[in-house]
Design a protein around this motif. Sequence first.
Motif, PDB file in Angstrom:
ATOM      1  N   GLU A  96      -2.509  -6.640 -10.118  1.00 38.64           N
ATOM      2  CA  GLU A  96      -3.638  -5.599 -10.212  1.00 38.64           C
ATOM      3  C   GLU A  96      -3.442  -4.665  -8.856  1.00 38.64           C
ATOM      4  N   VAL A  97      -3.944  -3.270  -9.144  1.00 40.99           N
ATOM      5  CA  VAL A  97      -3.479  -2.220  -8.385  1.00 40.99           C
ATOM      6  C   VAL A  97      -4.979  -1.545  -8.181  1.00 40.99           C
ATOM      7  N   THR A  98      -5.355  -1.209  -7.198  1.00 38.17           N
ATOM      8  CA  THR A  98      -6.622  -0.615  -6.660  1.00 38.17           C
ATOM      9  C   THR A  98      -6.189   0.618  -6.181  1.00 38.17           C
ATOM     10  N   ALA A 116      -2.962   3.749  -3.162  1.00 39.02           N
ATOM     11  CA  ALA A 116      -2.818   2.701  -4.225  1.00 39.02           C
ATOM     12  C   ALA A 116      -2.518   1.292  -3.441  1.00 39.02           C
ATOM     13  N   GLU A 117      -3.073   0.142  -3.821  1.00 34.64           N
ATOM     14  CA  GLU A 117      -2.655  -1.106  -3.192  1.00 34.64           C
ATOM     15  C   GLU A 117      -2.356  -2.062  -4.353  1.00 34.64           C
ATOM     16  N   ALA A 153     -13.226   3.128  -5.020  1.00 35.38           N
ATOM     17  CA  ALA A 153     -11.982   2.249  -5.602  1.00 35.38           C
ATOM     18  C   ALA A 153     -12.411   1.938  -6.960  1.00 35.38           C
ATOM     19  N   TYR A 154     -11.300   1.814  -7.632  1.00 37.27           N
ATOM     20  CA  TYR A 154     -11.267   1.502  -8.983  1.00 37.27           C
ATOM     21  C   TYR A 154      -9.959   0.804  -9.089  1.00 37.27           C
ATOM     22  N   ARG A 155      -9.833  -0.034  -9.997  1.00 35.37           N
ATOM     23  CA  ARG A 155      -8.829  -1.024 -10.276  1.00 35.37           C
ATOM     24  C   ARG A 155      -8.283  -1.075 -11.711  1.00 35.37           C
ATOM     25  N   THR A 156      -7.118  -1.528 -12.014  1.00 39.38           N
ATOM     26  CA  THR A 156      -6.499  -1.760 -13.265  1.00 39.38           C
ATOM     27  C   THR A 156      -5.550  -2.663 -13.269  1.00 39.38           C
ATOM     28  N   ASP A 157      -5.169  -3.369 -14.194  1.00 46.38           N
ATOM     29  CA  ASP A 157      -3.996  -4.609 -14.220  1.00 46.38           C
ATOM     30  C   ASP A 157      -2.771  -3.701 -14.112  1.00 46.38           C
ATOM     31  N   ARG A 209       0.743  -1.294  -0.063  1.00 45.32           N
ATOM     32  CA  ARG A 209       0.078   0.146  -0.136  1.00 45.32           C
ATOM     33  C   ARG A 209       0.944   1.310  -0.056  1.00 45.32           C
TER      34      ARG A 209
END
Length: 348
Positions: free
Chosen positions: A230-232, A224-225, A274-278, A164
């Motif tokens: 994957e990063v959230t 960011a996590e 929260a939103y995510r991407t590779d 994180r």
Amino acid sequence: MPEKNGRPTVLSVLPFAMMALVTAVDIGTGPGVGFLPLVSLGPAFAPLVGGWRRTACIGVIALLLCAGLGWYNDLLDARRGYMTLASVVGVTAAGLVAVSMRQKREVELANVRSIAEAAQRVLLKPVPRLAGQIRAAVSYMSAVAEARIGGDLYEVVASPHGVRVMVGDVQGKGLEAVETAAVVLGAFREAAPEEGDLAAVGRRLERSIERQIEGEKFVTAVLAEVRAEEVTFLNFGHPAPLLVRADGSVTWPEPSVYALPLGLHAHGTAPPEAYRTDFRPGDQLLLYTDGVTEARDADGRFYPLAERAHLLKEDDAEAALEAVRQDLLLHVNGPLHDDAAMLLLRYR
């Protein structure tokens, strides 16, 4: 006190150059022209660098030159010759006082810098270079070069829930901004390893600011996590990160709706979603503050961060970030007008 730009070297030679020039011109033009009083320019420039011994020596040299040129101009027995000698003595005495005051200010500035650097090390601890599968590097530039500390903040925490990170920008400058940054960093360092959800970490930050910060202060931040390729993200009104894929393509992961910064929750708006991407091996994620993208050149053009993504191709993360930092300073061609922090994450 040598410097790369050569300025102290020039200043150290300047008193001797001025006295040599006056002597040469006086002898070249012959007696009676009246360049003798200009010898005092040597002691006048002496206090710019060096200590009192150097200033006193230059004053003695100026007196000897005055005596020699006074004899050459037949002024040793004239009132004008005596006044020139007196002026050299007076300028030298004033220079000695100026040297004492300058050295006192230099000591005070050195003390302020050492205190600021100590506070910087406590507030912004070095981030871990390796956290799980993540390689991290950081760059921080304060707009107040003398203090070397400002209101931008960053942190990397390896937790059971993934790596994180946070990058933020405190409203305002000075000690109040540093105090606010300390509150936010303390809350993040405590919450990041404990909370199972990134949104819960954000709520902890919000509550901490509400309890400890007074007035209308706020902090833009992006959390960011990283885990399982994957990063959230959780974005509190902060500029979107720059994501550079392994193939060199560039994207800006943005939320569908930007939330208000931390500290403005009392206005009753919805919290960030929260939103995510590779985030796969070979990808790079650059989180930064607006001091980077809002840095302007002489023509008022903002720093084109996306166009400089190729600078991150260096094998070493620190070297890549240093390349961007140097390019930013070259773009501005002068001091920064705002603090600038950059945090680079690489998926190994």
